[in-house]
Design a protein around this motif. Structure first.
Motif, PDB file in Angstrom:
ATOM      1  N   PRO A   1     -11.694 -37.089 -55.057  1.00 37.66           N
ATOM      2  CA  PRO A   1     -11.735 -38.410 -55.168  1.00 37.66           C
ATOM      3  C   PRO A   1     -11.788 -39.007 -56.528  1.00 37.66           C
ATOM      4  N   LYS A   2     -12.573 -38.590 -57.305  1.00 32.45           N
ATOM      5  CA  LYS A   2     -12.658 -38.997 -58.615  1.00 32.45           C
ATOM      6  C   LYS A   2     -11.324 -38.663 -59.392  1.00 32.45           C
TER       7      LYS A   2
ATOM      8  N   PHE B   1      -6.349 -40.541 -62.231  1.00 32.66           N
ATOM      9  CA  PHE B   1      -4.978 -40.313 -62.190  1.00 32.66           C
ATOM     10  C   PHE B   1      -4.160 -41.777 -62.046  1.00 32.66           C
ATOM     11  N   TRP B   2      -4.810 -42.448 -61.058  1.00 36.97           N
ATOM     12  CA  TRP B   2      -3.925 -43.861 -60.592  1.00 36.97           C
ATOM     13  C   TRP B   2      -4.471 -45.097 -61.341  1.00 36.97           C
TER      14      TRP B   2
ATOM     15  N   GLU C   1     -15.672 -44.206 -65.644  1.00 41.44           N
ATOM     16  CA  GLU C   1     -16.866 -44.096 -66.154  1.00 41.44           C
ATOM     17  C   GLU C   1     -17.858 -43.102 -64.992  1.00 41.44           C
ATOM     18  N   ILE C   2     -18.708 -42.460 -65.512  1.00 38.28           N
ATOM     19  CA  ILE C   2     -19.465 -41.760 -64.499  1.00 38.28           C
ATOM     20  C   ILE C   2     -21.020 -41.354 -65.255  1.00 38.28           C
TER      21      ILE C   2
ATOM     22  N   HIS D   1     -11.457 -34.007 -69.399  1.00 37.97           N
ATOM     23  CA  HIS D   1     -11.278 -33.268 -67.872  1.00 37.97           C
ATOM     24  C   HIS D   1     -11.519 -34.574 -66.798  1.00 37.97           C
ATOM     25  N   THR D   2     -11.454 -33.936 -65.525  1.00 41.59           N
ATOM     26  CA  THR D   2     -11.202 -34.894 -64.504  1.00 41.59           C
ATOM     27  C   THR D   2     -12.777 -34.905 -63.717  1.00 41.59           C
ATOM     28  N   TYR D   3     -13.419 -34.001 -64.017  1.00 38.71           N
ATOM     29  CA  TYR D   3     -14.852 -33.932 -63.330  1.00 38.71           C
ATOM     30  C   TYR D   3     -15.703 -33.186 -64.328  1.00 38.71           C
ATOM     31  N   CYS D   4     -17.029 -33.177 -63.812  1.00 39.85           N
ATOM     32  CA  CYS D   4     -18.112 -32.691 -64.914  1.00 39.85           C
ATOM     33  C   CYS D   4     -18.311 -31.136 -64.537  1.00 39.85           C
ATOM     34  N   GLU D   5     -18.384 -30.514 -65.342  1.00 37.71           N
ATOM     35  CA  GLU D   5     -18.646 -28.864 -65.223  1.00 37.71           C
ATOM     36  C   GLU D   5     -19.429 -28.512 -66.354  1.00 37.71           C
TER      37      GLU D   5
END
Length: 315
Positions: A81-82, A87-88, A93-94, A178-182
């Motif tokens: 979802p994030k 993308f859209w 922010e996170i 990136h698209t998420y936190c790793e």
């Protein structure tokens, strides 16, 4: 708490940028990811519904399969979802706590999946090598202990990553390509020594996955030895068919994981955008394909799916 050099142990918010170098294609890349995510939600949702509702599926193998489906839902829903919003709608922010939460559930789900596949290999080993004692060995109490062990091990492996990140001061840009936190991606933004993060983030999960793979390999070596000692070809074929779906899921899970580790370790000439794109495929594709593999290869589930969606044709 802010350190004297201007670094902060509570950085506020991070900016997730998406796939660097492919920003102009984000709108188009989001479409297949959205479709795959919908397939993952629908497929795993149907599996959970069938296993919960159908008493004939209340067996150890299907209970472990339902746990795999639930974990896959957590894995994909933690990130996708994030990712789609990036993308859209552009960079998102996170918050730091939100980033830690996403990181924990991402890696926790991965560790859970690996442990569940090991437990399913043990289930197949008992079913084929000790068929007459299957119910006596894999009792509900034993399955409960296995599940508690899976959850506890995964939690103990991943939870230290939260504290390893919380101890770090951040004084650089808080933009994450990136698209998420790793874990390691966030640690690299810190203005402090991250050698402990690097060592723990690479060695411990890899050792865990490698030990799972070795035990799965031992299980299937024993399974094949037992199968080829069966008296008839029909019995061998039937025994092997019960393992087909599990082997397919193992390949779907571990192949991209091993490729990703090797690419990060040795693929220095591979574009960063490819790493990020592949990492996103990894959290969407296996959760979507696993229900399809089990639905097609497992006769009991295939029959129940036909009854659920085509009741008149099965009367």
């Amino acid at each position: 708490m802010v350190a004297s050099n201007g670094s902060s142990f509570n950085p506020g918010v991070f900016i997730l940028l998406g796939i660097p170098g492919l920003e102009q294609l984000h709108d188009y890349i989001g479409i297949p990811f959205f479709m795959i995510y919908l397939a993952a939600l629908a497929g795993n949702g149907v599996l959970l519904y069938l296993i919960f509702m159908e008493r004939s599926l209340h067996e150890p193998m299907f209970f472990l399969l339902s746990l795999l489906a639930a974990t896959d839902l957590i894995l994909s829903s933690t990130c996708v979802p994030k990712t789609l919003s990036i993308f859209w709608l552009g960079p998102q922010e996170i918050t730091f706590p939100g980033c830690l939460t996403q990181m924990f559930f991402l890696h926790f789900s991965f560790a859970m999946d690996s442990a569940i596949l090991l437990a399913m290999a043990f289930d197949r080993y008992v079913a084929i090598c000790f068929p007459l004692r299957y119910s006596a060995i894999l009792t509900p109490q034993v399955i409960t202990k296995i599940v508690m062990g899976i959850i506890s091990r995964s939690f103990c492996i991943i939870f230290p990553c939260v504290f390893l990140l919380k101890r770090l001061p951040f004084c650089r840009t808080l933009s994450i390509p990136h698209t998420y936190c790793e874990h390691i991606g966030v640690a690299r933004l810190a203005c402090a020594d991250i050698s402990i993060n690097t060592w723990y983030g690479f060695a411990v999960p890899v050792m865990t996955v490698m030990s799972d793979l070795m035990l799965i390999g031992i299980s299937y070596t024993l399974i094949l030895h037992a199968v080829f000692n069966l008296p008839s070809w029909h019995a061998r074929q039937k025994a092997l068919s019960t393992c087909g779906s599990h082997v397919g899921v193992i390949l779907t899970f571990y192949t991209p994981a091993i490729f990703s580790v090797l690419a990060h370790r040795f693929g220095h000439n591979i574009p960063h955008s490819f790493h990020i794109l592949f990492a996103n495929l990894y959290v969407t594709f296996p959760p979507a394909i696993n229900p399809i593999i089990y639905g097609v290869k497992t006769k009991q589930i295939w029959n129940k799916i036909n009854l659920l969606f085509f009741p008149k044709g099965n009367q």
